[in-house]
Design a protein around this motif. Sequence first.
Motif, PDB file in Angstrom:
ATOM      1  N   SER A 165      -0.327   7.776  46.236  1.00 32.30           N
ATOM      2  CA  SER A 165      -0.740   6.691  46.882  1.00 32.30           C
ATOM      3  C   SER A 165       0.433   6.180  47.502  1.00 32.30           C
ATOM      4  O   SER A 165       1.520   5.455  47.012  1.00 32.30           O
ATOM      5  CB  SER A 165      -1.542   5.374  45.990  1.00 32.30           C
ATOM      6  N   ARG A 167       3.080   3.784  50.450  1.00 30.60           N
ATOM      7  CA  ARG A 167       3.630   2.540  50.638  1.00 30.60           C
ATOM      8  C   ARG A 167       4.624   2.514  51.719  1.00 30.60           C
ATOM      9  O   ARG A 167       5.276   3.694  52.028  1.00 30.60           O
ATOM     10  CB  ARG A 167       4.067   1.838  49.523  1.00 30.60           C
ATOM     11  N   ASP A 173       3.062   5.561  44.558  1.00 26.23           N
ATOM     12  CA  ASP A 173       2.658   5.665  43.108  1.00 26.23           C
ATOM     13  C   ASP A 173       2.022   7.061  43.032  1.00 26.23           C
ATOM     14  O   ASP A 173       1.212   7.541  43.534  1.00 26.23           O
ATOM     15  CB  ASP A 173       1.548   4.493  42.985  1.00 26.23           C
TER      16      ASP A 173
END
Length: 328
Positions: A165, A167, A173
């Motif tokens: 995930s 960012r 992550d």
Amino acid sequence: MNTSEAIRAVVPCRACLSGEDLDWLGGRSVSLALDLTTAVETTSAGTAPAPAAPAAGAGGWSGQVWEFLRGRIAGLGPEPPAVAVHSEAPAASGLSSSTALIVGLFRAYTAHTAYTAYAGQGAARSPGIPLATLAQWAYEFEFAHFNGGGMDHLAVIEGGALLLSGRPTGLPDILERRTFPEEWAVVVVDSATRKDTSDHIRVVRAQLADRDPALALYLKEADRASDEAWAAIGARDLDGLTAAMDRAHATMRDQQRMSTPVLEELRTAALRAAGLRLKLSGAGGGGALVGVCHRADLPDRTAALRRALAKVRPAARVIPTRAAAGLT
């Protein structure tokens, strides 16, 4: 104890099965470490080459990585240990061979430094810095140069298949890890056209700032493809994975113009001759395509693909490989 003993770091490359740029745009991406490795081997600090001589195969990265480490590890000398580099992954192909080299340099230098520091005390060889620190430092080093994401660093260090995930800054992550099914093989097609992403991230960041609808659609479709690809890996559903990779490629091509006529020609030839769906790995034009098939079918698929590509694109290479573990 022999402080001139070589330290060898072996790092896999990675294929992006879905979600290019989502590691810093936000959204989910799926990476897979591949057993096409980059090996970096050091010797004694006393045998370092003259400052003007680049390390074999390391380009200009060896000195820059060493300077980065000098800012974080006390007591390092002005010149790095000599290194020799051997890479099995095609360069400038979207398979993160440059990240593998940079991670290999970090790994080899820090392990060499730790070993020579403790050798005189009779201690066992130290592996150097923790892998989490290695990933963070390698990401920071590359971000300063390219302003991109951290998928590649986690992929080659952690190994296997990762659902990430993203960012805007910092490492993504890791949502989940999976062992890639052993009965599946990976086929890499090196298009023999270099991938040039020198301007890519700047252009996409401008799209993001302008709220470009094409980018918004790409984010939605790529995230959906990542979800489907990850579910298919978990279910050992090969048809589902190749369909998800096909969707990921289509949105890269149609919304973000990441493909090229040469790559599309190779994809068409692979599907017709070998029944193999290929997806571009990595953002930008050119580079390598990747496909997945049953291991038992690999010899026939690669032979058929090589025959077909010899007619339409003789310079292209077919490279069979498999999923790889990370640094342990």
